[in-house]
Enzyme design. Structure first.
Site, PDB file in Angstrom:
ATOM      1  N   GLY A 182       0.767  -1.245   0.000  1.00 28.67           N
ATOM      2  CA  GLY A 182       0.000   0.000   0.000  1.00 28.67           C
ATOM      3  C   GLY A 182       0.792   1.286   0.000  1.00 28.67           C
ATOM      4  N   HIS A 257       8.195  -3.944 -23.465  1.00 32.09           N
ATOM      5  CA  HIS A 257       7.118  -4.910 -23.340  1.00 32.09           C
ATOM      6  C   HIS A 257       5.977  -4.271 -22.555  1.00 32.09           C
ATOM      7  CE1 HIS A 257       9.862  -5.479 -19.876  1.00 32.09           C
ATOM      8  NE2 HIS A 257       8.741  -5.593 -19.179  1.00 32.09           N
ATOM      9  N   ASP A 341      13.965   1.169 -18.607  1.00 29.90           N
ATOM     10  CA  ASP A 341      14.139  -0.245 -18.283  1.00 29.90           C
ATOM     11  C   ASP A 341      14.733  -0.965 -19.494  1.00 29.90           C
ATOM     12  OD1 ASP A 341      13.645  -2.535 -16.521  1.00 29.90           O
ATOM     13  OD2 ASP A 341      12.124  -3.116 -17.991  1.00 29.90           O
ATOM     14  N   GLU A 370      19.083   1.704 -18.379  1.00 36.28           N
ATOM     15  CA  GLU A 370      19.537   0.533 -17.623  1.00 36.28           C
ATOM     16  C   GLU A 370      20.481  -0.265 -18.514  1.00 36.28           C
ATOM     17  OE1 GLU A 370      18.018  -3.633 -15.519  1.00 36.28           O
ATOM     18  OE2 GLU A 370      16.689  -2.547 -16.893  1.00 36.28           O
ATOM     19  N   ASP A 511      15.520 -10.204  -5.250  1.00 37.60           N
ATOM     20  CA  ASP A 511      14.098 -10.024  -5.528  1.00 37.60           C
ATOM     21  C   ASP A 511      13.294 -11.259  -5.095  1.00 37.60           C
ATOM     22  OD1 ASP A 511      11.607  -9.709  -6.800  1.00 37.60           O
ATOM     23  OD2 ASP A 511      12.428 -10.156  -8.783  1.00 37.60           O
ATOM     24  N   ARG A 515      13.082  -5.832  -1.693  1.00 36.43           N
ATOM     25  CA  ARG A 515      11.989  -4.867  -1.874  1.00 36.43           C
ATOM     26  C   ARG A 515      11.065  -4.855  -0.660  1.00 36.43           C
ATOM     27  NH1 ARG A 515      10.560  -6.823  -8.119  1.00 36.43           N
ATOM     28  NH2 ARG A 515      12.667  -6.460  -8.955  1.00 36.43           N
TER      29      ARG A 515
END
Length: 623
Positions: A182, A257, A341, A370, A511, A515
């Site tokens: 959130g 993408h 990205d 990147e 990952d 995060r």
């Protein structure tokens, strides 16, 4: 002969260090022993990929104690990456001078030297220079508690702020990344005073566009903010408020993408639009490449939830880069630019069009790509890339510096550290160097404190990483080494980028564990104070904005480099747990004419550096 045959770091061999601007003239010199008498004058052999070699005759320009100097000039007409070597014949035998030891010439062996020539019109935005970036993964930074409307179905809204992110696959082996903690725009806005106190001048946000996974790299609608973050108007308000604190906001652009669950592809029929998956008559059909319609299509790394787009399809390019396109829309709401990205998967023509769009809006908007390798000579999919020549990117994510810093503070060779840094500095245009994105952690790699203090996570399972926290001893070691790493990060050329929570001691392996939620109320206050001080020091020294770099000293524990410009400063960083004392510093600096103003600034001709700390000596005048 005591001197090297050739040395790209020495201005008496190459009159301009590093990359050169188009139409600049650079003087190249080699030194041959006096007993080497060439049959003819040596030549500089220079070429660009796909073009013929040019042979530039050299002439005798000086005679020194034990060598003869041969010199030639080259005026760069074309912006491109050039390669070169030297050649001469002696008694009918041809000899070559090529590169060894990163920057020195060697006889009859080695690699080609690189000469980057960038456009004479190439400039990069000033707003980032000398500043401090702060990277935020939006769902995990701060939750305002504000009620948001029109939340899409299929999301797990978690109340356990700080809990372990979901990572286990379903029965079909798919990880949906559908749990959300959130974090939102209003939460970020509420922490602007904190970021200001930390010294932040630019926020880089991971993707904010509507998407149906918490990382938001599977875009569902480029023109709409994700409802859990807030509205487009709330994003504009965040940018406006951040500007009052002297903070800009750049966005993550994911243009190679989209999501399969999107208004463009609409594989799961969530949207009322006719997506490419729904019909060949869809306005988006030609954005994608199908080989067995509808379920067989090109996807990013084969992940079927991320169908690749044809970036150069005119309608897609117009949708992103047109006057009424995605880029202009978010810039009009206050974005200061974009981080792109997987830039190596974006074709050159698309990057050309993207830059034209962004720079047409404002030259002061930034484009950061990147790229994980040396971006000056990167090849991707068989194409030599031209990211940094002046018509595509302003900057790149500086992974080579990250690896150099981490490896050094963990005990690696100081020579490797110096060579890694100087290779990038030599190959990149100066306008790029001043805005390089320097980091020690990101959302794609384990947090630096884990890499420095804990066990390696290489070849470890997600289950191993999920609840793996550093012991007190590991944490203290990681924190101390992180301090040394951050000192290098803040003082080397470029712009330091703090990954949210690194300054608070937030842990996390790869990952999604890198995060985790920011630990509000449980921060490492001492580490925050240290990072704030680094920012204060950085702001106080103008030379860190655009000063050049020279490494001037190294021993087992201390590495030192000077940043030089209108004023000069020398930075000593200690990677060890013991106080370091550098003696006879004047004899070290006497080797460098530029640094003689520093001599006399050292009490007892020594420099003392605290454990895992830094010492800065600033010249009182320019010599």
């Amino acid at each position: 002969m005591n001197k090297p045959i050739y040395d790209t770091w020495n201005l008496s061999y190459k009159s301009i260090f590093g990359a050169i601007r188009q139409f600049e003239t650079c003087v190249f010199s080699i030194r041959l022993p006096k007993d080497v008498i060439p049959d003819f004058d040596p030549v500089l052999v220079l070429f660009r990929t796909g073009f013929k070699e040019r042979f530039l005759p050299m002439h005798k320009s000086a005679e020194e104690e034990d060598c003869i100097v041969y010199t030639t000039e080259y005026t760069a007409r074309y912006s491109d990456v050039h390669y070169y070597y030297f050649s001469y014949t002696c008694n009918g035998t041809r000899h070559y001078i090529k590169k060894t030891n990163v920057h020195e010439g060697t006889l009859n062996g080695g690699d080609l030297f690189q000469l980057t020539v960038y456009s004479d019109k190439y400039q990069t935005p000033d707003f980032l220079k000398g500043g401090v970036m702060y990277q935020i993964f939006p769902d995990r930074f701060c939750r305002s508690g504000k009620v948001h409307e029109n939340i899409p179905e299929g999301r797990v809204l978690r109340e356990d702020w700080g809990g372990t992110p979901y990572y286990r696959p379903d029965q079909n082996g798919h990880v949906w990344n559908n749990d959300y903690f959130g974090g939102d725009f209003a939460g970020i806005q509420s922490k602007l005073p904190y970021l200001k106190e930390l010294g932040v001048t630019c926020i880089y946000l991971n993707p904010i566009f509507e998407s149906h996974e918490n990382h938001r790299y599977n875009t569902a609608d480029y023109m709409k903010a994700d409802p859990l973050l807030g509205t487009n108007e709330e994003f504009a308000e965040l940018c406006s408020e951040a500007e009052k604190y002297g903070i800009s906001v750049i966005l993550d652009g994911v243009f190679s993408h989209t999501g399969a669950d999107s208004i463009y592809f609409n594989k799961f029929s969530r949207y009322d639009t006719i997506g490419a998956y729904n019909s060949k008559e869809s306005p988006y059909y030609n954005w994608y490449s199908f080989f067995d319609y509808p379920n067989g299509y090109e996807a990013w790394w084969g992940i079927d939830t991320l169908p690749n787009v044809n970036e150069n399809y005119p309608e897609y390019t117009e949708y992103i880069c047109g006057d009424k396109g995605v880029l202009n829309y978010w810039l009009s709401l206050g974005a200061a630019g974009y981080r792109l990205d997987v830039a190596d998967e974006l074709p050159d023509l698309f990057l050309d069009n993207l830059r034209k769009c962004v720079k047409k809006y404002s030259e002061d908007k930034i484009i950061i790509g990147e790229v994980w390798e040396d971006a000056s000579n990167k090849e991707s999919y068989g194409v030599k890339r031209r990211y940094l020549l002046g018509d595509q990117l302003d900057s790149v994510m500086n992974y080579p510096f990250r690896e150099a810093i981490i490896n050094y503070v963990k005990g690696g060779s100081p020579y490797d550290m110096e060579n890694s840094v100087m290779t990038i500095i030599e190959n990149y245009p100066k306008p790029t160097i001043d805005v390089l994105m320097n980091f020690v952690s990101t959302h794609d790699i384990e947090r630096a404190i884990n890499r420095l203090g804990g066990e390696s996570c290489d070849d470890k399972s997600k289950d191993w990483m999920a609840e793996r926290y550093l012991s007190e001893e590991e944490y203290n070691r990681g924190k101390n080494l992180l301090k040394a790493a951050m000192a290098l990060q803040f003082f080397l050329p470029g712009v330091p980028s703090i990954y949210y929570g690194d300054e608070a001691g937030l842990q996390g392996y790869k990952d999604p564990f890198n995060r985790r939620c920011y630990p509000w109320g449980h921060e490492d206050k001492e580490l925050i104070a240290y990072v704030s001080e680094l920012s204060r020091v950085r702001k106080s020294l103008d030379v860190l904005k655009d000063g050049r770099i020279y490494f001037v000293y190294r021993d087992d524990n201390v590495i030192a480099f000077a940043r030089t410009g209108e004023t000069d400063a020398i930075f000593f960083v200690n990677r060890s747990g013991n106080t370091a004392v550098v003696n006879n510093i004047s004899s070290e600096l006497n080797r460098f004419t530029d640094f003689r103003p520093f001599i006399g600034e050292f009490a007892n001709d020594t420099v003392t550096v605290k454990p895992y700390g830094y010492t800065i000596i600033q010249a009182l005048f320019k010599g």
